[in-house]
Write a protein that holds these residues in place. Structure first.
Motif, PDB file in Angstrom:
ATOM      1  N   SER A  36       0.838  -1.210   0.000  1.00 15.00           N
ATOM      2  CA  SER A  36       0.000   0.000   0.000  1.00 15.00           C
ATOM      3  C   SER A  36       0.861   1.243   0.000  1.00 15.00           C
ATOM      4  CB  SER A  36      -0.915   0.000   1.227  1.00 15.00           C
ATOM      5  OG  SER A  36      -1.841  -1.053   1.166  1.00 15.00           O
ATOM      6  N   TYR A  37       1.932   1.228   0.797  1.00 13.35           N
ATOM      7  CA  TYR A  37       2.831   2.385   0.846  1.00 13.35           C
ATOM      8  C   TYR A  37       3.507   2.591  -0.497  1.00 13.35           C
ATOM      9  CZ  TYR A  37       6.468   5.597   2.337  1.00 13.35           C
ATOM     10  OH  TYR A  37       7.302   6.690   2.447  1.00 13.35           O
ATOM     11  N   LYS A  38       3.984   1.500  -1.102  1.00 11.08           N
ATOM     12  CA  LYS A  38       4.663   1.617  -2.395  1.00 11.08           C
ATOM     13  C   LYS A  38       3.701   2.109  -3.479  1.00 11.08           C
ATOM     14  CE  LYS A  38       6.469  -2.610  -2.292  1.00 11.08           C
ATOM     15  NZ  LYS A  38       7.293  -3.783  -2.679  1.00 11.08           N
ATOM     16  N   ALA A  39       2.454   1.653  -3.408  1.00  9.75           N
ATOM     17  CA  ALA A  39       1.454   2.117  -4.389  1.00  9.75           C
ATOM     18  C   ALA A  39       1.189   3.609  -4.223  1.00  9.75           C
ATOM     19  CB  ALA A  39       0.158   1.332  -4.209  1.00  9.75           C
ATOM     20  N   LEU A  40       1.083   4.043  -2.968  1.00 12.54           N
ATOM     21  CA  LEU A  40       0.860   5.467  -2.699  1.00 12.54           C
ATOM     22  C   LEU A  40       2.046   6.298  -3.190  1.00 12.54           C
ATOM     23  CD1 LEU A  40      -0.618   5.188   0.907  1.00 12.54           C
ATOM     24  CD2 LEU A  40      -1.849   5.967  -1.113  1.00 12.54           C
ATOM     25  N   LYS A  41       3.240   5.782  -3.002  1.00 13.63           N
ATOM     26  CA  LYS A  41       4.437   6.501  -3.444  1.00 13.63           C
ATOM     27  C   LYS A  41       4.459   6.634  -4.962  1.00 13.63           C
ATOM     28  CE  LYS A  41       9.427   6.647  -2.654  1.00 13.63           C
ATOM     29  NZ  LYS A  41      10.581   5.996  -1.980  1.00 13.63           N
ATOM     30  N   LEU A  42       4.087   5.551  -5.661  1.00 11.79           N
ATOM     31  CA  LEU A  42       4.037   5.599  -7.127  1.00 11.79           C
ATOM     32  C   LEU A  42       2.978   6.590  -7.604  1.00 11.79           C
ATOM     33  CD1 LEU A  42       4.415   1.836  -8.133  1.00 11.79           C
ATOM     34  CD2 LEU A  42       5.970   3.709  -8.706  1.00 11.79           C
ATOM     35  N   ARG A  43       1.820   6.578  -6.942  1.00  6.85           N
ATOM     36  CA  ARG A  43       0.766   7.527  -7.315  1.00  6.85           C
ATOM     37  C   ARG A  43       1.229   8.963  -7.088  1.00  6.85           C
ATOM     38  NH1 ARG A  43      -3.103   3.913  -4.705  1.00  6.85           N
ATOM     39  NH2 ARG A  43      -4.259   2.751  -6.289  1.00  6.85           N
ATOM     40  N   SER A  44       1.904   9.184  -5.980  1.00 13.86           N
ATOM     41  CA  SER A  44       2.393  10.531  -5.669  1.00 13.86           C
ATOM     42  C   SER A  44       3.346  11.022  -6.754  1.00 13.86           C
ATOM     43  CB  SER A  44       3.089  10.530  -4.310  1.00 13.86           C
ATOM     44  OG  SER A  44       3.653  11.792  -4.032  1.00 13.86           O
ATOM     45  N   LYS A  45       4.262  10.136  -7.172  1.00  8.39           N
ATOM     46  CA  LYS A  45       5.219  10.512  -8.218  1.00  8.39           C
ATOM     47  C   LYS A  45       4.508  10.752  -9.551  1.00  8.39           C
ATOM     48  CE  LYS A  45       9.456   9.007 -10.519  1.00  8.39           C
ATOM     49  NZ  LYS A  45       8.969   9.402 -11.841  1.00  8.39           N
ATOM     50  N   SER A  46       3.549   9.867  -9.874  1.00  8.74           N
ATOM     51  CA  SER A  46       2.854  10.025 -11.151  1.00  8.74           C
ATOM     52  C   SER A  46       2.045  11.320 -11.189  1.00  8.74           C
ATOM     53  CB  SER A  46       1.936   8.825 -11.393  1.00  8.74           C
ATOM     54  OG  SER A  46       0.889   8.788 -10.446  1.00  8.74           O
ATOM     55  N   LEU A  47       1.422  11.663 -10.057  1.00 12.34           N
ATOM     56  CA  LEU A  47       0.639  12.901 -10.005  1.00 12.34           C
ATOM     57  C   LEU A  47       1.551  14.122 -10.070  1.00 12.34           C
ATOM     58  CD1 LEU A  47      -1.942  11.764  -7.342  1.00 12.34           C
ATOM     59  CD2 LEU A  47      -2.503  12.561  -9.637  1.00 12.34           C
ATOM     60  N   GLY A 164      -3.818  16.011  -5.826  1.00  9.93           N
ATOM     61  CA  GLY A 164      -3.687  14.559  -5.806  1.00  9.93           C
ATOM     62  C   GLY A 164      -2.412  14.105  -5.123  1.00  9.93           C
ATOM     63  N   LYS A 165      -1.313  14.812  -5.385  1.00  3.16           N
ATOM     64  CA  LYS A 165      -0.030  14.450  -4.764  1.00  3.16           C
ATOM     65  C   LYS A 165      -0.085  14.654  -3.254  1.00  3.16           C
ATOM     66  CE  LYS A 165       4.940  15.259  -4.935  1.00  3.16           C
ATOM     67  NZ  LYS A 165       5.086  15.245  -3.479  1.00  3.16           N
ATOM     68  N   ALA A 166      -0.649  15.785  -2.813  1.00  2.00           N
ATOM     69  CA  ALA A 166      -0.751  16.051  -1.374  1.00  2.00           C
ATOM     70  C   ALA A 166      -1.618  15.006  -0.683  1.00  2.00           C
ATOM     71  CB  ALA A 166      -1.323  17.454  -1.138  1.00  2.00           C
ATOM     72  N   GLU A 167      -2.687  14.570  -1.354  1.00  8.19           N
ATOM     73  CA  GLU A 167      -3.555  13.547  -0.774  1.00  8.19           C
ATOM     74  C   GLU A 167      -2.814  12.221  -0.610  1.00  8.19           C
ATOM     75  OE1 GLU A 167      -7.841  11.318  -1.696  1.00  8.19           O
ATOM     76  OE2 GLU A 167      -7.025  12.780  -3.112  1.00  8.19           O
ATOM     77  N   GLN A 168      -2.045  11.828  -1.653  1.00  5.13           N
ATOM     78  CA  GLN A 168      -1.278  10.581  -1.560  1.00  5.13           C
ATOM     79  C   GLN A 168      -0.174  10.692  -0.512  1.00  5.13           C
ATOM     80  OE1 GLN A 168      -2.486   7.923  -3.292  1.00  5.13           O
ATOM     81  NE2 GLN A 168      -4.011   9.436  -3.909  1.00  5.13           N
ATOM     82  N   ASP A 169       0.468  11.855  -0.432  1.00  2.00           N
ATOM     83  CA  ASP A 169       1.520  12.068   0.575  1.00  2.00           C
ATOM     84  C   ASP A 169       0.952  11.979   1.987  1.00  2.00           C
ATOM     85  OD1 ASP A 169       3.337  12.370  -1.435  1.00  2.00           O
ATOM     86  OD2 ASP A 169       3.462  14.553  -1.312  1.00  2.00           O
ATOM     87  N   PHE A 170      -0.259  12.494   2.165  1.00  2.14           N
ATOM     88  CA  PHE A 170      -0.882  12.413   3.494  1.00  2.14           C
ATOM     89  C   PHE A 170      -1.189  10.957   3.845  1.00  2.14           C
ATOM     90  CE2 PHE A 170      -4.670  12.303   6.225  1.00  2.14           C
ATOM     91  CZ  PHE A 170      -4.173  12.992   7.327  1.00  2.14           C
ATOM     92  N   LYS A 171      -1.679  10.204   2.868  1.00  4.38           N
ATOM     93  CA  LYS A 171      -1.963   8.793   3.132  1.00  4.38           C
ATOM     94  C   LYS A 171      -0.686   8.033   3.488  1.00  4.38           C
ATOM     95  CE  LYS A 171      -6.142   8.420   0.291  1.00  4.38           C
ATOM     96  NZ  LYS A 171      -6.760   7.817  -0.920  1.00  4.38           N
ATOM     97  N   MET A 172       0.417   8.367   2.810  1.00 10.01           N
ATOM     98  CA  MET A 172       1.694   7.735   3.144  1.00 10.01           C
ATOM     99  C   MET A 172       2.110   8.087   4.569  1.00 10.01           C
ATOM    100  SD  MET A 172       4.295   7.782  -0.110  1.00 10.01           S
ATOM    101  CE  MET A 172       4.148   9.510  -0.492  1.00 10.01           C
ATOM    102  N   LYS A 173       1.978   9.372   4.895  1.00  8.74           N
ATOM    103  CA  LYS A 173       2.357   9.828   6.228  1.00  8.74           C
ATOM    104  C   LYS A 173       1.460   9.196   7.291  1.00  8.74           C
ATOM    105  CE  LYS A 173       3.850  14.088   8.473  1.00  8.74           C
ATOM    106  NZ  LYS A 173       4.039  15.545   8.309  1.00  8.74           N
ATOM    107  N   ASN A 174       0.187   9.051   6.968  1.00 11.13           N
ATOM    108  CA  ASN A 174      -0.756   8.447   7.909  1.00 11.13           C
ATOM    109  C   ASN A 174      -0.433   6.964   8.125  1.00 11.13           C
ATOM    110  OD1 ASN A 174      -3.021   8.842   9.603  1.00 11.13           O
ATOM    111  ND2 ASN A 174      -4.357   7.910   8.111  1.00 11.13           N
ATOM    112  N   LEU A 175      -0.043   6.281   7.052  1.00 12.89           N
ATOM    113  CA  LEU A 175       0.316   4.874   7.180  1.00 12.89           C
ATOM    114  C   LEU A 175       1.552   4.716   8.066  1.00 12.89           C
ATOM    115  CD1 LEU A 175       0.209   2.290   4.310  1.00 12.89           C
ATOM    116  CD2 LEU A 175       2.060   2.240   5.956  1.00 12.89           C
ATOM    117  N   LEU A 176       2.548   5.587   7.867  1.00  7.09           N
ATOM    118  CA  LEU A 176       3.753   5.534   8.711  1.00  7.09           C
ATOM    119  C   LEU A 176       3.437   5.918  10.147  1.00  7.09           C
ATOM    120  CD1 LEU A 176       6.469   7.046   6.348  1.00  7.09           C
ATOM    121  CD2 LEU A 176       6.101   4.653   6.925  1.00  7.09           C
ATOM    122  N   SER A 177       2.475   6.827  10.308  1.00  9.49           N
ATOM    123  CA  SER A 177       2.036   7.194  11.667  1.00  9.49           C
ATOM    124  C   SER A 177       1.405   6.000  12.367  1.00  9.49           C
ATOM    125  CB  SER A 177       1.035   8.353  11.591  1.00  9.49           C
ATOM    126  OG  SER A 177       0.528   8.666  12.873  1.00  9.49           O
TER     127      SER A 177
END
Length: 466
Positions: A36-47, A164-177
């Protein structure tokens, strides 16, 4: 039997020599192995890369065409004008819009014409090439004036990508939290098991002691039953603590992509010292999810402006310059078309506008309302974030104050329980009193751990604002 002994010894040696898994290393494992984290990271980069789509608005565009026309349409004088006209045409053009409302294009056109059956007197050249180079420029005077429409489209695309990038970054940060929180919850769950194991040992000791006294008729059978009941209760508490530890371990491993409830590494930390040293993080102006909503609202506002521009009358000032060459040979026609012998200049106005004025009014009102709604959503999200930050910060400070009291109370309850056990050995207290003090001590320990868990969870939530 030898095999079981070997396995047991191997497990003990692994536990003794296993390296301590620190938080940063655990989070790195989550980043590497959590799909899930890797998918979010890829989405963040693509956006982030998707914002380049806005550059396409201003990019040059190539257009070309090839046509063959075979015209045998009857005319008023076939003997003079011919009976058939064959024409082959080719054109290539490059056009480019600008950010200030000007559009320009450069083209080159080649036409080869052949007329069969025409009189040489009327049409002396019945086979010829007619080439021309043309420059066209148009300036918007109302719709898209000074590039208002095209700039709004550009901003809408870029802001949408940022949202879109900020949303994916927040999800990544939330997962790490969540991973950070579960790391500390696992440590706390381990402390609970240790506390329950120690409590069980004390209960076993008390049960043995009361049983011995009962057998010697130095204590009532009720004392032994109380001690034995307490022992069974501690046994149940230990089983529940181990079950909780195993459940948290499953989540702990799942977050790093491991399907197991056994953690092979050591995960140790002085949770008391850790919670004492915690300080509230600094707050950024916007949390990432709020920033996503803010960018999204700005994208909607920009899109509303662009859409409103589309509804305006399109009044343009158009100008063109073309240079022609017409000869029997292709090379001569081409050469003449790059000179100034046969120029054609033009300038004029063009107007295009919708005639359904009521629909236009409704559409413009809808775009305005949509833009205003987006602004209101941002204001509300900023308000909710400010309130949530204050609530979390207040809870954080209150929990730290409560833990100071719990730490003092825990020490007092511990000393009180030890003293009561000594008094019992000397015949100055009862089993019931010892068990009551022991329960008070265990309750204080449990509440202290719960408050530490709550403090750490509050802290990880505060870090989402940082």
């Amino acid at each position: 039997m030898k095999t079981m002994t070997a396995i047991f010894c191997w497990a003990i040696s692994c536990a003794l020599f296993a390296q301590n898994l620190e938080l940063e290393k655990y989070l790195d494992e989550v980043k590497r192995s959590n799909e899930s984290y890797k998918a979010l990271k890829l989405r963040s980069k693509s956006l982030n890369d998707l914002s380049a789509e806005a550059d396409l608005i201003y990019s040059s565009k190539l257009e070309s065409s090839l046509y063959h026309v075979d015209n045998s349409r009857p005319n008023s004088s076939p003997s003079t004008l011919g009976v058939k006209t064959t024409q082959n045409t080719a054109s290539i053009a490059v056009s480019k819009p600008t950010s200030y409302g000007v559009e320009g294009s450069v083209s080159y056109n080649v036409a080869n014409t052949e007329i069969d059956g025409a009189s040489s007197t009327v049409i002396p050249e019945n086979k010829y090439y007619e080439n021309y180079a043309e420059l066209k420029i148009s300036q918007s005077l109302y719709r898209n004036f000074l590039g208002r429409e095209i700039k709004s489209k550009d901003e809408s695309i870029r802001k949408s990508a940022k949202a879109g990038k900020a949303e994916q970054d927040f999800k990544m940060k939330n997962l790490l939290s969540d991973a950070e929180n579960i790391y500390y919850q696992y440590i706390i769950a381990g402390k609970r098991v240790q506390i329950q194991e120690a409590a069980k040992e004390r209960a076993e000791s008390l049960a043995k002691w009361t049983l011995s006294k009962t057998k010697k008729n130095l204590a009532d059978n009720a004392d032994y039953l109380q001690a034995e009941s307490a022992l069974q209760s501690r046994e149940l508490d230990l089983l529940l603590a181990k079950h909780n530890l195993r459940s948290i371990a499953q989540i702990f491993n799942s977050l790093r992509g491991v399907n197991s409830s056994v953690i092979s590494e050591k995960v140790e930390l002085s949770i008391v010292d850790h919670t004492k040293n915690l300080t509230a993080p600094q707050k950024n102006e916007f949390r990432l999810d709020t920033l996503a909503i803010k960018y999204s609202a700005e994208a909607e506002m920009a899109q509303a402006i662009a859409s409103s521009e589309v509804l305006k009358p399109d009044l343009k000032l158009n100008g063109s310059a073309a240079f022609y060459g017409k000869t029997n040979g292709l090379s001569d026609a081409t050469s003449d078309s790059f000179g100034s012998k046969n120029p054609v200049y033009s300038i004029g106005l063009s107007l295009s506008m919708p005639l359904d004025f009521s629909a236009k009014e409704r559409a413009q009102s809808a775009y305005l309302a949509k833009s205003q709604a987006a602004q209101l959503e941002v204001k509300r999200k900023e308000f909710d974030d400010a309130r949530e930050w204050e609530d979390l910060l207040t809870s954080f400070e209150e929990l730290k104050d409560q833990l100071k009291v719990y730490n003092k109370l825990e020490e007092i309850q511990r000393r009180k329980a030890i003293n009561e056990r000594k008094r019992q050995k000397n015949g100055l207290s009862t089993t019931f009193q010892v068990l009551s003090f022991e329960q008070e001590y265990l309750s204080t320990l449990s509440l202290r751990l719960s408050k530490q868990a709550e403090l750490i969870q509050t802290y990880t939530q505060l870090k989402l604002f940082n």
